[in-house]
Structures are given as C-alpha cells and as structure tokens.
Design an enzyme around this catalytic site. Structure first.
Site, PDB file in Angstrom:
ATOM      1  N   THR A  40       0.832  -1.213   0.000  1.00 36.74           N
ATOM      2  CA  THR A  40       0.000   0.000   0.000  1.00 36.74           C
ATOM      3  C   THR A  40       0.862   1.257   0.000  1.00 36.74           C
ATOM      4  OG1 THR A  40      -1.815  -1.116   1.111  1.00 36.74           O
ATOM      5  CG2 THR A  40      -1.717   1.282   1.343  1.00 36.74           C
ATOM      6  N   GLU A 115      -5.596   6.110 -16.552  1.00 36.78           N
ATOM      7  CA  GLU A 115      -4.524   5.127 -16.711  1.00 36.78           C
ATOM      8  C   GLU A 115      -4.923   4.126 -17.773  1.00 36.78           C
ATOM      9  OE1 GLU A 115      -3.472   3.353 -12.989  1.00 36.78           O
ATOM     10  OE2 GLU A 115      -2.586   5.205 -12.242  1.00 36.78           O
ATOM     11  N   HIS A 238       4.932  -5.825 -14.247  1.00 37.20           N
ATOM     12  CA  HIS A 238       5.041  -4.453 -14.734  1.00 37.20           C
ATOM     13  C   HIS A 238       6.229  -4.418 -15.691  1.00 37.20           C
ATOM     14  CE1 HIS A 238       5.328  -0.160 -14.941  1.00 37.20           C
ATOM     15  NE2 HIS A 238       4.181  -0.071 -14.291  1.00 37.20           N
ATOM     16  N   ARG A 289       0.241  -3.279 -21.209  1.00 32.56           N
ATOM     17  CA  ARG A 289       1.257  -3.721 -20.261  1.00 32.56           C
ATOM     18  C   ARG A 289       1.716  -5.173 -20.475  1.00 32.56           C
ATOM     19  NH1 ARG A 289       0.071  -2.429 -13.898  1.00 32.56           N
ATOM     20  NH2 ARG A 289       0.267  -0.254 -14.453  1.00 32.56           N
ATOM     21  N   HIS A 350       4.473  -7.751 -10.119  1.00 37.44           N
ATOM     22  CA  HIS A 350       3.878  -6.523  -9.583  1.00 37.44           C
ATOM     23  C   HIS A 350       2.655  -6.814  -8.722  1.00 37.44           C
ATOM     24  CE1 HIS A 350       3.141  -2.272  -9.524  1.00 37.44           C
ATOM     25  NE2 HIS A 350       1.991  -2.357 -10.154  1.00 37.44           N
ATOM     26  N   ARG A 385      -5.595  -7.670 -13.841  1.00 41.04           N
ATOM     27  CA  ARG A 385      -6.121  -6.547 -13.055  1.00 41.04           C
ATOM     28  C   ARG A 385      -6.108  -5.252 -13.848  1.00 41.04           C
ATOM     29  NH1 ARG A 385      -3.109  -2.646  -9.081  1.00 41.04           N
ATOM     30  NH2 ARG A 385      -1.505  -3.023 -10.617  1.00 41.04           N
ATOM     31  N   SER A 390      -6.895  -2.191  -7.324  1.00 37.86           N
ATOM     32  CA  SER A 390      -6.591  -3.004  -6.141  1.00 37.86           C
ATOM     33  C   SER A 390      -6.761  -2.243  -4.830  1.00 37.86           C
ATOM     34  CB  SER A 390      -5.198  -3.606  -6.234  1.00 37.86           C
ATOM     35  OG  SER A 390      -4.309  -2.707  -6.829  1.00 37.86           O
TER      36      SER A 390
HETATM   37  C1  LIG Z   1       5.175  -0.080  -6.669  1.00 34.66           C
HETATM   38  C2  LIG Z   1       3.685  -0.368  -6.595  1.00 34.66           C
HETATM   39  C3  LIG Z   1       2.786   0.525  -7.129  1.00 34.66           C
HETATM   40  C4  LIG Z   1       1.405   0.257  -7.051  1.00 34.66           C
HETATM   41  N1  LIG Z   1       0.518   1.190  -7.514  1.00 34.66           N
HETATM   42  C5  LIG Z   1      -0.813   0.978  -7.343  1.00 34.66           C
HETATM   43  C6  LIG Z   1      -1.760   1.977  -7.698  1.00 34.66           C
HETATM   44  O1  LIG Z   1      -1.414   3.059  -8.146  1.00 34.66           O
HETATM   45  N2  LIG Z   1      -3.086   1.689  -7.502  1.00 34.66           N
HETATM   46  C7  LIG Z   1      -3.529   0.505  -6.989  1.00 34.66           C
HETATM   47  O2  LIG Z   1      -4.748   0.314  -6.850  1.00 34.66           O
HETATM   48  N3  LIG Z   1      -2.642  -0.435  -6.645  1.00 34.66           N
HETATM   49  C8  LIG Z   1      -1.310  -0.237  -6.780  1.00 34.66           C
HETATM   50  N4  LIG Z   1      -0.429  -1.195  -6.400  1.00 34.66           N
HETATM   51  C9  LIG Z   1      -0.959  -2.410  -5.768  1.00 34.66           C
HETATM   52  C10 LIG Z   1      -1.450  -2.090  -4.356  1.00 34.66           C
HETATM   53  O3  LIG Z   1      -0.497  -1.269  -3.731  1.00 34.66           O
HETATM   54  C11 LIG Z   1      -1.647  -3.345  -3.512  1.00 34.66           C
HETATM   55  O4  LIG Z   1      -2.356  -4.307  -4.214  1.00 34.66           O
HETATM   56  C12 LIG Z   1      -2.420  -3.013  -2.235  1.00 34.66           C
HETATM   57  O5  LIG Z   1      -1.801  -1.948  -1.578  1.00 34.66           O
HETATM   58  C13 LIG Z   1      -2.483  -4.222  -1.323  1.00 34.66           C
HETATM   59  O6  LIG Z   1      -2.996  -3.811  -0.079  1.00 34.66           O
HETATM   60  P1  LIG Z   1      -3.192  -4.871   1.065  1.00 34.66           P
HETATM   61  O7  LIG Z   1      -3.717  -4.150   2.247  1.00 34.66           O
HETATM   62  O8  LIG Z   1      -3.954  -6.018   0.558  1.00 34.66           O
HETATM   63  O9  LIG Z   1      -1.716  -5.438   1.350  1.00 34.66           O
HETATM   64  P2  LIG Z   1      -0.365  -4.668   1.718  1.00 34.66           P
HETATM   65  O10 LIG Z   1      -0.499  -3.220   1.581  1.00 34.66           O
HETATM   66  O11 LIG Z   1       0.737  -5.322   0.986  1.00 34.66           O
HETATM   67  O12 LIG Z   1      -0.193  -4.993   3.268  1.00 34.66           O
HETATM   68  C14 LIG Z   1       0.132  -6.298   3.709  1.00 34.66           C
HETATM   69  C15 LIG Z   1       0.497  -6.237   5.176  1.00 34.66           C
HETATM   70  O13 LIG Z   1       0.571  -7.543   5.733  1.00 34.66           O
HETATM   71  C16 LIG Z   1       1.730  -7.656   6.539  1.00 34.66           C
HETATM   72  N5  LIG Z   1       2.122  -9.068   6.621  1.00 34.66           N
HETATM   73  C17 LIG Z   1       2.418  -9.893   5.587  1.00 34.66           C
HETATM   74  N6  LIG Z   1       2.705 -11.123   6.075  1.00 34.66           N
HETATM   75  C18 LIG Z   1       2.588 -11.061   7.423  1.00 34.66           C
HETATM   76  C19 LIG Z   1       2.777 -12.004   8.472  1.00 34.66           C
HETATM   77  N7  LIG Z   1       3.166 -13.270   8.249  1.00 34.66           N
HETATM   78  N8  LIG Z   1       2.570 -11.598   9.742  1.00 34.66           N
HETATM   79  C20 LIG Z   1       2.205 -10.323  10.011  1.00 34.66           C
HETATM   80  N9  LIG Z   1       2.013  -9.387   9.058  1.00 34.66           N
HETATM   81  C21 LIG Z   1       2.198  -9.758   7.781  1.00 34.66           C
HETATM   82  C22 LIG Z   1       2.742  -6.786   5.795  1.00 34.66           C
HETATM   83  O14 LIG Z   1       3.839  -6.471   6.608  1.00 34.66           O
HETATM   84  C23 LIG Z   1       1.851  -5.594   5.445  1.00 34.66           C
HETATM   85  O15 LIG Z   1       1.706  -4.761   6.568  1.00 34.66           O
HETATM   86  C24 LIG Z   1       0.944  -0.952  -6.457  1.00 34.66           C
HETATM   87  C25 LIG Z   1       1.861  -1.839  -5.928  1.00 34.66           C
HETATM   88  C26 LIG Z   1       3.224  -1.558  -5.969  1.00 34.66           C
HETATM   89  C27 LIG Z   1       4.183  -2.545  -5.360  1.00 34.66           C
END
Ligand SMILES: Cc1cc2nc3c(=O)[nH]c(=O)nc-3n(C[C@H](O)[C@H](O)[C@H](O)COP(=O)(O)OP(=O)(O)OC[C@H]3O[C@@H](n4cnc5c(N)ncnc54)[C@H](O)[C@@H]3O)c2cc1C
Length: 537
Positions: A40, A115, A238, A289, A350, A385, A390
C-alpha cells in the site's frame, strides 16, 4: 492475547477494516515489520473510483468502469462481484477522506487521472505517491483509536483452526501463532474473527516492484489452514522496473519507472539501440502492459542480455526533471542521469490477481476467516487486473467484510465451545546456524520462478520448476522443523509454498488467458474459462 477481531496486516485492507471494526469491539492488528511496510505504502498511481455524479468526469459511469474491468479480466471476472465492488467505490472513498486521506484537488473537485485500460478519468491520487498518503493517514487514525492495539514486529506463523487441532467440529478459525520478533517468543492470539490482510507475493520472483515484505505469507497461511486458493497463475508483471544489479536497499532493487514515461515518448530499445517492440505490436512501446512485458521478456531471452533500456535521451533537456521529478531524482541518486543515458529496465512481478478464494464480502471457506485485499480472490480481477482497482478492492471489501462478520459472528456471541489451544512447542530445536542454506534456497526459488514461471511459460518449464520446487520444499521443511523459528525461515517456508501454488495453478491451465501465457497452448479456450481452485488435503 484475545480480541474480538484479529487483523493480520497494515495495508489499506487491514487498517481500513480495523478502523471500522473498532466501533464494534476490541481489535488487535499485527504486522511483521513496521506499520508502514506494505505494498500500500508504495502504490503510485492512485485509486480508481466513479464518484457521485457532481464529482465524476463527464461521461463516466459505474457501467463504464465495470465494462473496463471485465475487459481487462479476459472473461474470468465474477461480474456480480465486479458490479458490487465498483458500485460501492464512492462510499469507500468517502470513508478514506473521513480518515484523513488528502487526495489532490482542483478547486472543490478531486483531480482525476487516467490510466491504461480506463475509458474515463477516474483515478483519485495524491501526486505520484498515493499509497504513502493513504498509509500515513490510516496509520495515524489507527494509532488514535483506543479500541485498536497495533503490534509491530509480530510475525504470524500459522493460523489455528479446529481442523488443524484435530477437533471433529466444523472447520472454524480460532486464532494464530505469532512470533514476537523483538522478544523471540511465540504467542497465541485468540479470536473467532480473523481478517487476513497480508498482501501479495512479488518476492517469489527475482525481479519485483514489491517491498521485501511481500513474501506470500497470507496465501501460505490460508493454504496450510486448508482454505481454498484460486487462480495463482495470474501474476501481473510491470514492464519497466529499474534494473540495478548492484543495489543494496529495497527501493534501489524495486524502483518502478512509471508507464507514464512511455506515454510521454519514452521508447524501449535493446542493447543495439533497436526499438524491438515495434516487431511485436504496431503500438510499439505503448502497447498494453502484458504485451510490452512479453516483448521485453522475449528480447532478453533471445539476446541473453540482462535488461533492455527505456530511452528518453531524445526528449528536450530538462523535460524529465520537470515532468517526472521523483523518477529523475531517484535515478540520479542511483547514479543515472536519464536525460543523457537510457534507463536499464526489466519487467518485474507486480501484483497477485489470485489468492484465497472469497466471496465479495471476503468470506473464505473457513468459518470466521476473512481474506481482504491483495491476498484475497473475490473475482474482481479475473485473469488480469485493471490498473488502480486493487486499492479500491481492499477498501471496499474491508467495509463489506465487517458487515458480514457482524451479521454472522457478532462479538459477544462465541461459536460452539472451542478446543483448548496448545502453547507453541519449541522442542529442542536449535538456533539456525547455517544461514547460508536459507539465503541459497531463497535465491534459488526466486531465480527458478523467474526463469521458468514468469511472463512466458511452457509445459516443459513448468515441469522443471515443479520438480526443483519439490526438492526445495523438502529441504525447507527439514530446516523449519530442525531449527528455532525466525522471520527468515518463516518467509522462506511461505515463499516455497506459494511458488508451488503458482506452478500448480499454471500447470492446470491448458490455455493462454490474461496474464497466463504459454507457448504450448497459445490461445484462449472458452471451454476452459473457469477458476483454478486448489486446496490442501
Ligand atoms: C510499486 C507499486 C505501485 C502500485 N501502484 C498501485 C496503484 O497506483 N493503484 C492501486 O490500486 N494499486 C497499486 N499497487 C498495488 C497495491 O499497492 C496493492 O495491491 C495493495 O496496496 C495491497 O494492499 P493490502 O492491504 O492487501 O496489502 P499490503 O499493503 O501489501 O499490506 C500487507 C500487510 O501484511 C503484513 N504481513 C504480511 N505477512 C505477514 C505475516 N506473516 N505476519 C504479520 N504481518 C504480515 C505486511 O507487513 C503488510 O503490513 C501498487 C503496488 C506496488 C508494489
């Protein structure tokens, strides 16, 4: 440790769930590192959402966003889930604003970006660092919430379920075993409502845009708990991640060079300076992409070069500095002036489109266990996606998951009596002495996944990957059971499990669809257009 709600992960999914749940009971949020370490926090572009009529761009509609999402998903989206999640985007954005997220505005209106794949301007953003702004605001709000206890450096080792304890009652979640990495103790966290929000698995591949924490722990935890897993063959790559082999820090290894640079005239060239993408698609560097990523992969495999280059040296002096200051400055920090030298790039893993199978409320196949965000597979993304969907999904599904939990398992009403949870057994396991084994296996998994299971696959490559992974799994298992647990061993164990799931799903799909492309079955086959589902027995 006991709570009404146990949340695993501090990305948009976990934090936005915790803030909402805090109104209904006690919440413990666990994360394995610092709260700000997440995909995130690294998101750049923004959040796609169709806002109420007075705020949306002319001509945009929920129907149009649904159509774009279905189009990207290549026939495999769950249309009802797409309609629900996109239809509720506006309300979930309002929640984010109320939690203190500042999106860029023009006067009273949000500035809306566009986008690839979106047919209207509908991306809310905060400059080109939207994720950092979302993470900042949500972490701040969570820290102020008296009902939420946020515990950093708490690594979830395994989920605890009735089935895993051998109880004969129906399969339900009871909590988790968690390693406190500061004290090195394993603690039992008890809750009848567990929200898995542990993100994706980019680190399974040698090159990734994801931070180091994205080791697929969430899918591995759910798999070992015997939840159903879906569509892990669909990994989005990506096309342009900065290639920086001597890099040491995570940012240097995984720096994304935005698609917008190609939008502004950047051209992909090979080591001889040839624009190789034109041979693949008339749109050249501006093709979609997945096509560009495949063209780069083909060129790297064909020439044996380590990378290709994104060339912007023909742009007027000062253009990059002015238009892409973050990219320009970051590359300069790593010793590259992109106004005078082409940028070395490779495609990089990605986004994980598959994950723990859930309904549109995040409900998994195990009672009380919900999977939200990148770790889950609601059917929104299908086989590919759509950009910026996301963050939207994590936020909307977190909202829906809470409502479903309150309906089915409200706090205060315990499920049927639970079996006693045994304490963690350390046994006489030794401290890990040969760390080289961990690092070697870690490297081998990521390299073999890159070489055999990345952008272009074949039956033969998948067979090879599967047989190597079997040996690696055995070695990792022996290491895991023979040593005291630490984060490196735990991540390696998860990495090898998730690599195995990707290979297994990819092997089962005998067609090319969306992000899964195989030379042995190069076309889509509508008779095979269904989810790949697997479960541990
Ligand atoms: C460079 C980049 C650019 C992106 N740009 C975009 C964008 O512009 N728009 C968009 O919609 N999406 C984008 N994405 C995708 C998007 O960021 C993610 O899909 C989204 O943030 C995922 O959110 P989440 O809360 O599911 O997981 P995350 O934000 O990945 O959070 C996961 C959490 O779980 C914790 N965790 C993992 N395993 C364990 C464990 N065993 N024990 C305890 N804690 C654990 C991690 O430490 C973290 O805190 C991008 C991704 C990247 C990498």
């Amino acid at each position: 440790m006991t709570a009404d709600f146990l949340v695993i992960g501090t990305g948009i999914a976990g934090l936005s769930f915790a803030l909402r749940a805090a109104k209904h009971g006690t919440v413990i949020v666990l994360t394995k590192g610092e709260a700000s370490e997440s995909n995130t926090a690294w998101a750049q572009g923004g959040i796609a959402s169709v806002l109420p009529e007075s705020l949306r761009s002319a001509g945009d509609s929920v129907e149009l966003h649904v159509a774009d999402t279905l189009d990207a998903g290549a026939g495999l989206c769950d249309e009802a889930a797409v309609r629900t999640i996109i239809g509720e985007g506006g309300a979930a954005i309002e929640d984010l604003v109320n939690y203190g997220v500042h999106f860029d505005k023009e006067g009273d209106h949000f500035q809306l970006g566009k986008e690839g794949g979106h047919s209207a301007r509908r991306i809310l953003h905060a400059r080109d660092t939207t994720g950092a702004e979302v993470a900042r605001a949500l972490i701040k709000a969570v820290r102020k919430e008296p009902n939420v206890k946020l515990l950093e450096n708490h690594f979830v080792i395994d989920l605890i379920t009735t089935t895993k304890l051998g109880a004969t009652m129906d399969d339900r979640v009871l909590g988790a075993y968690v390693l406190d990495t500061a004290s090195n103790e394993v603690i039992v966290f008890r809750s009848d409502r567990v929200v898995l929000a542990a993100g994706g698995c980019g680190k399974v591949y040698l090159y990734t845009t994801n931070p180091d924490s994205a080791t697929g722990d969430g899918v591995a935890l759910a798999w070992r708990a015997r939840a159903t897993i879906a569509n892990m063959e669909f990994i989005q790559f990506h096309p342009t991640c900065f290639y920086n082999p001597g890099a040491t820090g995570p940012e240097a290894r995984s720096f994304l060079v935005s698609e917008a640079v190609r939008g502004e005239g950047g051209i992909l060239i090979n080591t001889k300076g040839e624009d190789f993408t034109k041979k693949i698609d008339p749109r050249g560097s501006l093709a979609p992409r997945d096509i560009v990523a495949r063209a780069i992969d083909r060129e790297i495999k064909r020439t044996g070069a380590a990378c290709v280059y994104l060339d912007v040296t023909h742009k007027p002096k000062g253009f990059m500095k002015e238009r892409f200051p973050h990219i320009y400055e970051t590359l300069l920090k790593f010793g590259l002036d992109c106004e005078t030298h082409p940028i070395p790039v490779v495609p990089a893993a990605h986004y994980q489109c598959g994950g723990v199978l859930t309904d549109v409320n995040g409900k998994t196949s195990i009672r009380g266990l919900y999977a939200v965000g990148e770790v889950g597979c609601t059917g929104l993304h299908g086989a590919n996606r759509l950009a910026s969907n996301s963050l939207l999904e994590g936020n909307v599904v977190a909202r829906r998951a809470l409502l479903e939990i309150l309906r089915l398992h409200p706090p205060g009403k315990q499920g049927s009596e639970a079996p006693t949870i045994p304490e963690w057994e350390y046994g006489d396991t030794a401290e890990p002495d040969e760390l080289v084994v961990i690092y070697h296996n870690w490297d081998e998994i990521r390299r073999l996944m890159w070489d055999y299971v990345s952008i272009v696959r074949t039956d033969n490559r998948l067979r090879r990957a599967s047989s190597r992974l079997k040996n690696l799994k055995r070695e990792v298992r022996e290491f895991y059971w023979g040593h005291r647990v630490n984060p490196d061993i735990l991540e390696l164990r998860n990495l090898v499990a998730v690599a195995g799931l990707i290979v297994e799903c990819a092997t089962r799909r005998k067609e090319s669809r969306g992000l899964h492309y195989t030379l042995d079955h190069p076309s889509a086959d509508d008779g095979l257009c269904q989810n790949t589902l697997i479960r541990k027995f």
